[in-house]
Design a protein around this motif. Structure first.
Motif, short mmCIF file in Angstrom:
data_model
loop_
_atom_site.label_atom_id
_atom_site.label_comp_id
_atom_site.label_asym_id
_atom_site.label_seq_id
_atom_site.Cartn_x
_atom_site.Cartn_y
_atom_site.Cartn_z
N ARG A 64 0.81 -1.21 0.00
CA ARG A 64 0.00 0.00 0.00
C ARG A 64 0.85 1.26 0.00
O ARG A 64 0.53 2.25 -0.63
CB ARG A 64 -0.88 0.04 1.26
N ARG A 128 -7.98 3.40 0.88
CA ARG A 128 -8.65 4.52 1.55
C ARG A 128 -8.29 4.56 3.04
O ARG A 128 -8.11 5.62 3.62
CB ARG A 128 -10.18 4.41 1.38
N GLU A 129 -8.19 3.36 3.64
CA GLU A 129 -7.80 3.32 5.06
C GLU A 129 -6.39 3.87 5.26
O GLU A 129 -6.15 4.64 6.19
CB GLU A 129 -7.84 1.88 5.60
N ARG A 130 -5.47 3.45 4.39
CA ARG A 130 -4.10 3.94 4.53
C ARG A 130 -4.06 5.46 4.36
O ARG A 130 -3.36 6.16 5.08
CB ARG A 130 -3.18 3.23 3.53
N ALA A 132 -6.46 7.56 4.98
CA ALA A 132 -7.06 8.18 6.17
C ALA A 132 -6.04 8.26 7.30
O ALA A 132 -5.93 9.27 8.01
CB ALA A 132 -8.30 7.40 6.61
N LEU A 133 -5.28 7.18 7.48
CA LEU A 133 -4.26 7.17 8.54
C LEU A 133 -3.15 8.17 8.23
O LEU A 133 -2.64 8.85 9.13
CB LEU A 133 -3.68 5.76 8.69
N LEU A 136 -4.23 11.58 9.23
CA LEU A 136 -4.09 11.80 10.67
C LEU A 136 -2.64 12.08 11.04
O LEU A 136 -2.34 12.90 11.90
CB LEU A 136 -4.61 10.60 11.46
N ARG A 157 -4.39 22.49 17.32
CA ARG A 157 -5.25 21.41 16.82
C ARG A 157 -6.29 21.95 15.85
O ARG A 157 -6.55 21.35 14.81
CB ARG A 157 -5.92 20.66 17.99
N LYS A 168 -7.16 19.58 1.51
CA LYS A 168 -7.95 18.55 0.82
C LYS A 168 -8.84 19.17 -0.26
O LYS A 168 -8.92 18.67 -1.38
CB LYS A 168 -8.81 17.81 1.87
N ARG B 64 -11.78 -6.69 12.40
CA ARG B 64 -11.56 -5.33 12.92
C ARG B 64 -12.86 -4.65 13.31
O ARG B 64 -12.94 -3.93 14.30
CB ARG B 64 -10.88 -4.46 11.86
N PRO B 125 -1.71 -0.96 14.37
CA PRO B 125 -1.83 -0.10 13.18
C PRO B 125 -3.08 -0.40 12.35
O PRO B 125 -3.71 0.54 11.83
CB PRO B 125 -0.58 -0.44 12.36
N ARG B 128 -5.92 1.19 14.06
CA ARG B 128 -5.85 2.66 13.91
C ARG B 128 -6.32 3.08 12.52
O ARG B 128 -6.99 4.09 12.37
CB ARG B 128 -4.42 3.16 14.16
N GLU B 129 -5.95 2.29 11.51
CA GLU B 129 -6.41 2.60 10.14
C GLU B 129 -7.92 2.54 10.04
O GLU B 129 -8.56 3.40 9.44
CB GLU B 129 -5.79 1.64 9.12
N ARG B 130 -8.50 1.48 10.61
CA ARG B 130 -9.95 1.35 10.53
C ARG B 130 -10.62 2.52 11.26
O ARG B 130 -11.61 3.08 10.80
CB ARG B 130 -10.39 0.00 11.15
N ALA B 132 -9.41 5.51 11.67
CA ALA B 132 -9.24 6.72 10.85
C ALA B 132 -10.29 6.77 9.75
O ALA B 132 -10.88 7.82 9.46
CB ALA B 132 -7.83 6.77 10.26
N LEU B 133 -10.54 5.60 9.11
CA LEU B 133 -11.54 5.56 8.04
C LEU B 133 -12.95 5.80 8.60
O LEU B 133 -13.77 6.48 7.98
CB LEU B 133 -11.47 4.21 7.33
N GLU B 135 -13.67 7.60 11.14
CA GLU B 135 -13.80 9.03 11.43
C GLU B 135 -14.16 9.79 10.15
O GLU B 135 -15.03 10.67 10.18
CB GLU B 135 -12.50 9.57 12.03
N LEU B 136 -13.51 9.45 9.05
CA LEU B 136 -13.85 10.11 7.78
C LEU B 136 -15.31 9.84 7.41
O LEU B 136 -16.00 10.72 6.90
CB LEU B 136 -12.94 9.62 6.64
N LYS B 168 -13.60 14.45 19.41
CA LYS B 168 -12.40 13.68 19.73
C LYS B 168 -11.77 14.17 21.04
O LYS B 168 -11.40 13.37 21.90
CB LYS B 168 -11.40 13.83 18.57
N GLU B 172 -11.45 12.16 24.59
CA GLU B 172 -10.18 11.99 25.32
C GLU B 172 -10.35 12.41 26.78
O GLU B 172 -9.84 11.75 27.69
CB GLU B 172 -9.08 12.87 24.69
#
Lengths: 201, 201
Positions: A64, A128-130, A132-133, A136, A157, A168, B64, B125, B128-130, B132-133, B135-136, B168, B172
């Protein structure tokens, strides 16, 4: 470009590996377009690029990652924020970084290639996941760079989120091939629009 | 909780599958904590939950996804924005949705579980990718819901990013177990802070 003949002819030069990440990116994008991300192996990518598997994994941890440039963007972004004029507001520091990104990563002759890359990513959930990460990660790098300028935590932030959004949107506008504006110009205009929109939220 | 005995005792009731997604989530979290996400199979999760593999895949497309609740959050968010008072500003509509999320998804007795879930995601990881997706996806749903209220496109995008950031940060703060405030209360306060910070960018 497309049938790999040219790349294979470059094979004798492979020991010097000039521009290896770029050649791997072009080869990967062609193959992902031709047969899909899922049906392409790292070996096939390296063969088309006229490079070896070990060269691939010296530059990228997995299949990826070849589409995501191994940290170049983060470097440009952080450096751009670090070197923004001392009196610049947080969003002006981000604009300064987007100027550098426009110059180095999104020159006009890259527009069509970028549109193809975006289409390949949009077509595959793993990509798409990669992405998105990665986004971040870029936001986290912006926050750190802004904090180094003395910007308070929460403002850093908020600035990073607004900067990422403007980036974007500007990128969407730029890679639309009917558009002829420079990326940096689009980014500055979009940042101004985004800032104005915060008053309407 | 932790050795799976209780879950296995529930096995005779499995044909009714009461609260199957929740039971699968609890079982998965325990196993991911005990042996790591990578070393846990879907079969092991279903066994600990006293459910079948087909039940798992009726609720979640992959291993996941069990940590990400299958769209509940999106539903609460969109419904909260849709039902916000007609005169509410875009960010007030988001605040209305965060109230509902606080009531339904983050009651106080969920705080420790949420902290454990976050720690498991942070450690892997792929998770975290999932996240991030996801969140989008939540941001995209917010944008659509705001546009249905007649909010212009760019303002919807900016509001959704600011809302997601406030969410977010509030999350936290909330999952920090030294904190005793309700999620909804924290979310409203954080939204106010985020809005104020936009003037400093």
């Amino acid at each position: 470009m497309g049938d790999g003949t040219k790349s294979r002819k470059m094979s004798p030069m492979a020991r010097w590996q000039p521009h290896a990440p770029e050649r791997l990116l072009v080869a990967a994008l062609e193959l992902f377009e031709e047969r899909g991300y899922e049906n392409t192996t790292v070996i096939e990518i390296t063969e088309r690029a006229g490079l070896t598997k070990s060269t691939f994994f010296r530059h990228f941890p997995d299949k990826r990652e070849v589409l995501f440039g191994g940290g170049t963007m983060t470097g440009l972004l952080v450096d751009g924020i670090d070197t923004a004029p001392a009196g610049a507001s947080p969003l002006e520091a981000v604009a300064h970084a987007l100027d550098a990104i426009g110059r180095e990563a999104f020159p006009s002759d890259r527009r069509e290639f970028s549109a193809r890359r975006s289409a390949v990513i949009a077509a595959n959930p793993e990509l798409r996941e990669r992405e998105a990460l990665k986004e971040l990660g870029l936001i986290a790098s912006m926050i750190d760079a802004l904090k180094r300028r003395g910007v308070p935590d929460l403002t850093s932030r908020v600035t990073a989120e607004l900067g990422a959004l403007a980036w974007k949107i500007a990128y969407e506008r730029w890679r639309d091939t009917t558009n002829r504006d420079d990326f940096a110009e689009l980014a500055r205009r979009t940042l101004t629009e985004v800032r104005a929109a915060t008053a309407l939220c």
